[in-house]
Write a protein that holds these residues in place. Sequence first.
Motif, PDB file in Angstrom:
ATOM      1  N   ASN A 138       0.835  -1.210   0.000  1.00 43.81           N
ATOM      2  CA  ASN A 138       0.000   0.000   0.000  1.00 43.81           C
ATOM      3  C   ASN A 138       0.867   1.258   0.000  1.00 43.81           C
ATOM      4  N   GLU A 139       1.895   1.279   0.855  1.00 44.57           N
ATOM      5  CA  GLU A 139       2.782   2.445   0.929  1.00 44.57           C
ATOM      6  C   GLU A 139       3.491   2.682  -0.403  1.00 44.57           C
ATOM      7  N   ARG A 140       3.968   1.622  -1.018  1.00 44.65           N
ATOM      8  CA  ARG A 140       4.662   1.765  -2.306  1.00 44.65           C
ATOM      9  C   ARG A 140       3.733   2.290  -3.390  1.00 44.65           C
ATOM     10  N   ALA A 141       2.504   1.768  -3.426  1.00 46.24           N
ATOM     11  CA  ALA A 141       1.543   2.228  -4.446  1.00 46.24           C
ATOM     12  C   ALA A 141       1.228   3.708  -4.245  1.00 46.24           C
ATOM     13  N   ILE A 142       1.057   4.134  -2.996  1.00 44.38           N
ATOM     14  CA  ILE A 142       0.796   5.549  -2.703  1.00 44.38           C
ATOM     15  C   ILE A 142       1.985   6.413  -3.136  1.00 44.38           C
ATOM     16  N   ARG A 143       3.206   5.970  -2.812  1.00 48.55           N
ATOM     17  CA  ARG A 143       4.409   6.741  -3.199  1.00 48.55           C
ATOM     18  C   ARG A 143       4.514   6.868  -4.713  1.00 48.55           C
ATOM     19  N   ARG A 144       4.193   5.794  -5.441  1.00 50.69           N
ATOM     20  CA  ARG A 144       4.264   5.847  -6.909  1.00 50.69           C
ATOM     21  C   ARG A 144       3.204   6.776  -7.482  1.00 50.69           C
ATOM     22  N   CYS A 145       2.101   6.866  -6.776  1.00 51.69           N
ATOM     23  CA  CYS A 145       0.985   7.699  -7.226  1.00 51.69           C
ATOM     24  C   CYS A 145       1.231   9.171  -6.886  1.00 51.69           C
ATOM     25  N   GLY A 146       1.822   9.422  -5.760  1.00 49.98           N
ATOM     26  CA  GLY A 146       2.033  10.797  -5.289  1.00 49.98           C
ATOM     27  C   GLY A 146       2.318  10.767  -3.799  1.00 49.98           C
ATOM     28  N   ASP A 147       1.281  11.040  -3.007  1.00 52.00           N
ATOM     29  CA  ASP A 147       1.402  10.936  -1.542  1.00 52.00           C
ATOM     30  C   ASP A 147       0.039  10.593  -0.953  1.00 52.00           C
ATOM     31  N   ASP A 148       0.005  10.411   0.363  1.00 50.04           N
ATOM     32  CA  ASP A 148      -1.244   9.963   0.984  1.00 50.04           C
ATOM     33  C   ASP A 148      -2.300  11.069   1.086  1.00 50.04           C
ATOM     34  N   LYS A 149      -1.948  12.287   0.727  1.00 53.87           N
ATOM     35  CA  LYS A 149      -2.938  13.380   0.718  1.00 53.87           C
ATOM     36  C   LYS A 149      -3.636  13.485  -0.634  1.00 53.87           C
ATOM     37  N   THR A 150      -2.955  13.012  -1.684  1.00 51.93           N
ATOM     38  CA  THR A 150      -3.517  13.164  -3.032  1.00 51.93           C
ATOM     39  C   THR A 150      -3.924  11.828  -3.666  1.00 51.93           C
ATOM     40  N   CYS A 151      -3.518  10.708  -3.047  1.00 56.51           N
ATOM     41  CA  CYS A 151      -3.811   9.386  -3.625  1.00 56.51           C
ATOM     42  C   CYS A 151      -4.431   8.465  -2.588  1.00 56.51           C
ATOM     43  N   LYS A 152      -5.098   7.447  -3.107  1.00 51.36           N
ATOM     44  CA  LYS A 152      -5.759   6.483  -2.228  1.00 51.36           C
ATOM     45  C   LYS A 152      -5.621   5.081  -2.821  1.00 51.36           C
ATOM     46  N   VAL A 153      -5.309   4.101  -1.947  1.00 49.97           N
ATOM     47  CA  VAL A 153      -5.319   2.695  -2.379  1.00 49.97           C
ATOM     48  C   VAL A 153      -6.780   2.284  -2.450  1.00 49.97           C
ATOM     49  N   PHE A 154      -7.204   1.793  -3.600  1.00 47.87           N
ATOM     50  CA  PHE A 154      -8.606   1.380  -3.699  1.00 47.87           C
ATOM     51  C   PHE A 154      -8.786  -0.135  -3.750  1.00 47.87           C
ATOM     52  N   ILE A 155      -7.693  -0.882  -3.881  1.00 49.52           N
ATOM     53  CA  ILE A 155      -7.798  -2.334  -3.765  1.00 49.52           C
ATOM     54  C   ILE A 155      -6.408  -2.908  -3.487  1.00 49.52           C
ATOM     55  N   SER A 156      -6.400  -3.901  -2.640  1.00 46.78           N
ATOM     56  CA  SER A 156      -5.148  -4.615  -2.360  1.00 46.78           C
ATOM     57  C   SER A 156      -5.485  -6.058  -2.001  1.00 46.78           C
ATOM     58  N   GLU A 157      -4.510  -6.906  -2.162  1.00 43.18           N
ATOM     59  CA  GLU A 157      -4.706  -8.345  -1.893  1.00 43.18           C
ATOM     60  C   GLU A 157      -3.344  -8.961  -1.604  1.00 43.18           C
ATOM     61  N   CYS A 158      -3.348 -10.013  -0.783  1.00 46.13           N
ATOM     62  CA  CYS A 158      -2.125 -10.772  -0.515  1.00 46.13           C
ATOM     63  C   CYS A 158      -2.342 -12.227  -0.906  1.00 46.13           C
ATOM     64  N   SER A 159      -1.289 -12.837  -1.371  1.00 47.49           N
ATOM     65  CA  SER A 159      -1.308 -14.258  -1.689  1.00 47.49           C
ATOM     66  C   SER A 159       0.063 -14.819  -1.346  1.00 47.49           C
ATOM     67  N   LEU A 160       0.113 -15.554  -0.275  1.00 49.53           N
ATOM     68  CA  LEU A 160       1.372 -16.084   0.235  1.00 49.53           C
ATOM     69  C   LEU A 160       1.540 -17.543  -0.177  1.00 49.53           C
ATOM     70  N   PRO A 161       2.733 -18.105  -0.013  1.00 47.63           N
ATOM     71  CA  PRO A 161       2.924 -19.506  -0.386  1.00 47.63           C
ATOM     72  C   PRO A 161       1.897 -20.410   0.310  1.00 47.63           C
ATOM     73  N   ILE A 162       1.511 -21.450  -0.399  1.00 48.61           N
ATOM     74  CA  ILE A 162       0.485 -22.379   0.090  1.00 48.61           C
ATOM     75  C   ILE A 162       1.163 -23.655   0.559  1.00 48.61           C
ATOM     76  N   ARG A 163       0.850 -24.077   1.760  1.00 48.62           N
ATOM     77  CA  ARG A 163       1.412 -25.317   2.290  1.00 48.62           C
ATOM     78  C   ARG A 163       0.729 -26.507   1.625  1.00 48.62           C
ATOM     79  N   LEU A 164       1.521 -27.401   1.050  1.00 50.65           N
ATOM     80  CA  LEU A 164       0.971 -28.515   0.281  1.00 50.65           C
ATOM     81  C   LEU A 164       0.837 -29.807   1.084  1.00 50.65           C
TER      82      LEU A 164
END
Length: 170
Positions: A138-164
């Motif tokens: 989220n922080e990286r996406a905001i920095r790439r967009c501008g800053d937290d006053k002018t940009c907003k994360v509107f979707i995020s998701e995590c997918s970590l390794p799956i234990r088999l």
Amino acid sequence: MKASHIVLAVLMLCQAGAASAQCAPGVPSAGNPGCIPPNQQNSPYYQDSTPAPQAPPRQWGDGWGAISLDFSKGGRGSAGQMQSKAAAEHAAVQDCQKDGGEKCESFMTFVNQCAAVAQPLSGGDLSTATAATASEANERAIRRCGDDKTCKVFISECSLPIRLNGTNGS
């Protein structure tokens, strides 16, 4: 002399009893009346030296995730913890359709990490980022967009390794 023979005989009997109650060197006698060596299975001190069976090593698979968007209706969807890229994309499109999207398309896929999409509050280009944690993405996406006053994360998701293999901590 007869009395001295009796005393001597009694002393010899006492010594013989004491000698029979002691075990050989290296064999514990306490609680071991038969003086059984500790490496014998019937000894009270026996400890099996056979190693305990080991659990199989843990095996991990890739955890795929995807984010889908409908640019015309504004729908968005995400999916994580999928075993394939195709499954993640399909699930994200379905999630987007549940959000009101009609022309949902896979926007980005990622594996074994988190992803975020940010946009300026006034609209405009989307900024994406991936990272090991959701907050970092989220922080990286905001920095790439501008800053937290002018940009907003509107979707995020995590997918970590799956234990088999294995469950319950094995």
